[in-house]
Design a protein around this motif. Structure first.
Motif, PDB file in Angstrom:
ATOM      1  N   LEU A  41       0.241  -7.948  -5.244  1.00  0.00           N
ATOM      2  CA  LEU A  41      -1.024  -8.347  -4.635  1.00  0.00           C
ATOM      3  C   LEU A  41      -1.879  -9.048  -5.680  1.00  0.00           C
ATOM      4  CD1 LEU A  41      -2.074  -5.256  -2.464  1.00  0.00           C
ATOM      5  CD2 LEU A  41      -1.154  -7.438  -1.655  1.00  0.00           C
ATOM      6  N   ALA A  42      -2.489 -10.154  -5.289  1.00  0.00           N
ATOM      7  CA  ALA A  42      -3.332 -10.929  -6.194  1.00  0.00           C
ATOM      8  C   ALA A  42      -4.796 -10.520  -6.029  1.00  0.00           C
ATOM      9  CB  ALA A  42      -3.166 -12.422  -5.913  1.00  0.00           C
ATOM     10  N   PRO A  43      -5.643 -10.882  -6.986  1.00  0.00           N
ATOM     11  CA  PRO A  43      -7.070 -10.503  -6.902  1.00  0.00           C
ATOM     12  C   PRO A  43      -7.737 -10.899  -5.590  1.00  0.00           C
ATOM     13  CG  PRO A  43      -6.582 -11.349  -9.080  1.00  0.00           C
ATOM     14  CD  PRO A  43      -5.336 -11.549  -8.276  1.00  0.00           C
ATOM     15  N   ARG A  44      -7.381 -12.061  -5.040  1.00  0.00           N
ATOM     16  CA  ARG A  44      -8.034 -12.490  -3.796  1.00  0.00           C
ATOM     17  C   ARG A  44      -7.790 -11.498  -2.661  1.00  0.00           C
ATOM     18  NH1 ARG A  44      -6.985 -17.884   0.001  1.00  0.00           N
ATOM     19  NH2 ARG A  44      -8.873 -17.605   1.255  1.00  0.00           N
ATOM     20  N   ALA A  45      -6.622 -10.863  -2.640  1.00  0.00           N
ATOM     21  CA  ALA A  45      -6.340  -9.884  -1.591  1.00  0.00           C
ATOM     22  C   ALA A  45      -7.301  -8.706  -1.675  1.00  0.00           C
ATOM     23  CB  ALA A  45      -4.894  -9.398  -1.708  1.00  0.00           C
ATOM     24  N   TYR A  46      -7.570  -8.242  -2.903  1.00  0.00           N
ATOM     25  CA  TYR A  46      -8.485  -7.114  -3.072  1.00  0.00           C
ATOM     26  C   TYR A  46      -9.915  -7.509  -2.700  1.00  0.00           C
ATOM     27  CZ  TYR A  46      -4.728  -4.731  -5.551  1.00  0.00           C
ATOM     28  OH  TYR A  46      -3.530  -4.124  -5.866  1.00  0.00           O
ATOM     29  N   LEU A  47     -10.259  -8.772  -2.895  1.00  0.00           N
ATOM     30  CA  LEU A  47     -11.607  -9.239  -2.570  1.00  0.00           C
ATOM     31  C   LEU A  47     -11.779  -9.487  -1.078  1.00  0.00           C
ATOM     32  CD1 LEU A  47     -12.213 -11.711  -5.525  1.00  0.00           C
ATOM     33  CD2 LEU A  47     -13.707  -9.805  -4.918  1.00  0.00           C
ATOM     34  N   GLU A  48     -10.894 -10.299  -0.514  1.00  0.00           N
ATOM     35  CA  GLU A  48     -11.108 -10.761   0.854  1.00  0.00           C
ATOM     36  C   GLU A  48     -10.568  -9.797   1.902  1.00  0.00           C
ATOM     37  OE1 GLU A  48     -10.942 -14.972   3.300  1.00  0.00           O
ATOM     38  OE2 GLU A  48     -10.479 -14.874   1.169  1.00  0.00           O
ATOM     39  N   LEU A 102      -7.363  -3.183   3.415  1.00  0.00           N
ATOM     40  CA  LEU A 102      -6.580  -2.407   2.450  1.00  0.00           C
ATOM     41  C   LEU A 102      -7.094  -0.973   2.358  1.00  0.00           C
ATOM     42  CD1 LEU A 102      -6.144  -5.050  -0.394  1.00  0.00           C
ATOM     43  CD2 LEU A 102      -4.383  -4.230   1.171  1.00  0.00           C
ATOM     44  N   THR A 103      -8.427  -0.811   2.444  1.00  0.00           N
ATOM     45  CA  THR A 103      -9.011   0.532   2.430  1.00  0.00           C
ATOM     46  C   THR A 103      -8.551   1.327   3.639  1.00  0.00           C
ATOM     47  OG1 THR A 103     -10.961  -0.251   1.232  1.00  0.00           O
ATOM     48  CG2 THR A 103     -11.165   1.854   2.389  1.00  0.00           C
ATOM     49  N   GLU A 104      -8.487   0.665   4.807  1.00  0.00           N
ATOM     50  CA  GLU A 104      -8.028   1.335   6.022  1.00  0.00           C
ATOM     51  C   GLU A 104      -6.574   1.773   5.893  1.00  0.00           C
ATOM     52  OE1 GLU A 104      -8.733  -1.484   9.103  1.00  0.00           O
ATOM     53  OE2 GLU A 104     -10.900  -1.115   9.184  1.00  0.00           O
ATOM     54  N   VAL A 133       0.831  -1.204   0.000  1.00  0.00           N
ATOM     55  CA  VAL A 133       0.000   0.000   0.000  1.00  0.00           C
ATOM     56  C   VAL A 133       0.866   1.254   0.000  1.00  0.00           C
ATOM     57  CG1 VAL A 133      -1.668   1.347   1.334  1.00  0.00           C
ATOM     58  CG2 VAL A 133      -1.966  -1.130   1.093  1.00  0.00           C
ATOM     59  N   ASN A 134       1.936   1.254   0.799  1.00  0.00           N
ATOM     60  CA  ASN A 134       2.804   2.430   0.891  1.00  0.00           C
ATOM     61  C   ASN A 134       3.583   2.681  -0.390  1.00  0.00           C
ATOM     62  OD1 ASN A 134       1.962   2.885   3.515  1.00  0.00           O
ATOM     63  ND2 ASN A 134       3.681   1.770   4.428  1.00  0.00           N
ATOM     64  N   ASN A 135       3.724   1.650  -1.239  1.00  0.00           N
ATOM     65  CA  ASN A 135       4.450   1.806  -2.495  1.00  0.00           C
ATOM     66  C   ASN A 135       3.524   2.023  -3.685  1.00  0.00           C
ATOM     67  OD1 ASN A 135       7.609   1.163  -2.413  1.00  0.00           O
ATOM     68  ND2 ASN A 135       6.583   0.021  -0.796  1.00  0.00           N
TER      69      ASN A 135
END
Length: 228
Positions: free
Chosen positions: A207-214, A219-221, A132-134
């Motif tokens: 980051l893979a798609p599952r990270a964005y989903l689950e 990640l938003t925080e 996230v920081n990058n």
């Protein structure tokens, strides 16, 4: 947890009588066996591209008119019985599907507690923060693609952990990254050289798609825009 219970049920769908699955789901409209098997395949794969899911849908001859309709049918049962659903995300103009928990799980809590110890979860948190920081702004990411980091950078994050969560060896940190790759929270970047192996410390990981989903709430925080 709900997800663990459903994983056990779905994985037994092939060998167990269908009524076992129906009773455990506590639904008024039981799933057809083909729908059970579709759910089982999605969960066993952790995350499927739309093309892969469509192929499974066709191979199983699921009695819905479309893959999307089949997911809607399955989700009615999953959300009611377990607070789960098959969710979809678009990444690099490709659709991906994964079973997620509708209740907000912290990354250091329920989402990983069955597979990762407290030291490993602390490293997972550091890894997500690193990505996230990058991350650049949305326009920059669209032009350059998802941020990719060398595997060694993720492994070396173990040095940032403080007691009582320190991971003392490189092998332990490598194991955590390997688990994240196996469970499709991370993936090897297409930017990696074709000669680089997954075991190489120079291999680029993203980051893979599952990270964005689950892990979307977490990640938003951390600062990832919700619309991303």
């Amino acid at each position: 947890s709900n997800r663990l219970a459903v994983e056990r049920i779905a994985s037994s769908a092939i060998s167990s009588p269908p009524k076992f699955f129906f009773i455990m789901l506590c639904t008024t409209q039981p799933l057809e066996r083909e729908q059970q098997l579709l759910l089982q395949r999605v969960m066993a794969s952790h995350c499927l591209s739309h093309k892969e899911a469509q192929r499974v849908f066709e191979d199983l001859k699921v009695p819905n008119p479309s893959l999307e309709d089949a997911f809607e049918t399955i989700n009615r049962q999953l959300s009611k019985g377990f607070g789960l659903e098959i969710a979809t995300v678009v990444l690099d103009r490709t659709k991906y599907h994964s079973v997620i928990n509708l209740r907000d799980d912290e990354v250091a809590g329920n989402a990983f507690e069955h597979h990762y110890n407290t030291h490993e979860r602390a490293l997972v948190r550091k890894i997500l923060e690193k990505f996230v920081n990058n991350t650049g702004d949305e326009e920059e990411e669209e032009q350059q693609g998802p941020i990719a980091l060398p595997k060694k950078d993720l492994v070396n994050l173990r040095n940032e952990l403080q007691d009582p969560y320190k991971i003392t060896t490189v092998a332990q940190a490598e194991h955590v990254v390997a688990m994240l790759l196996d469970e499709k929270f991370l993936r090897i970047s297409e930017a990696s050289s074709s000669t680089q192996r997954r075991e190489s410390m120079q291999t680029l990981v993203e980051l893979a798609p599952r990270a964005y989903l689950e892990l979307s709430t977490y990640l938003t925080e951390l600062g990832v825009p919700q619309e991303s």
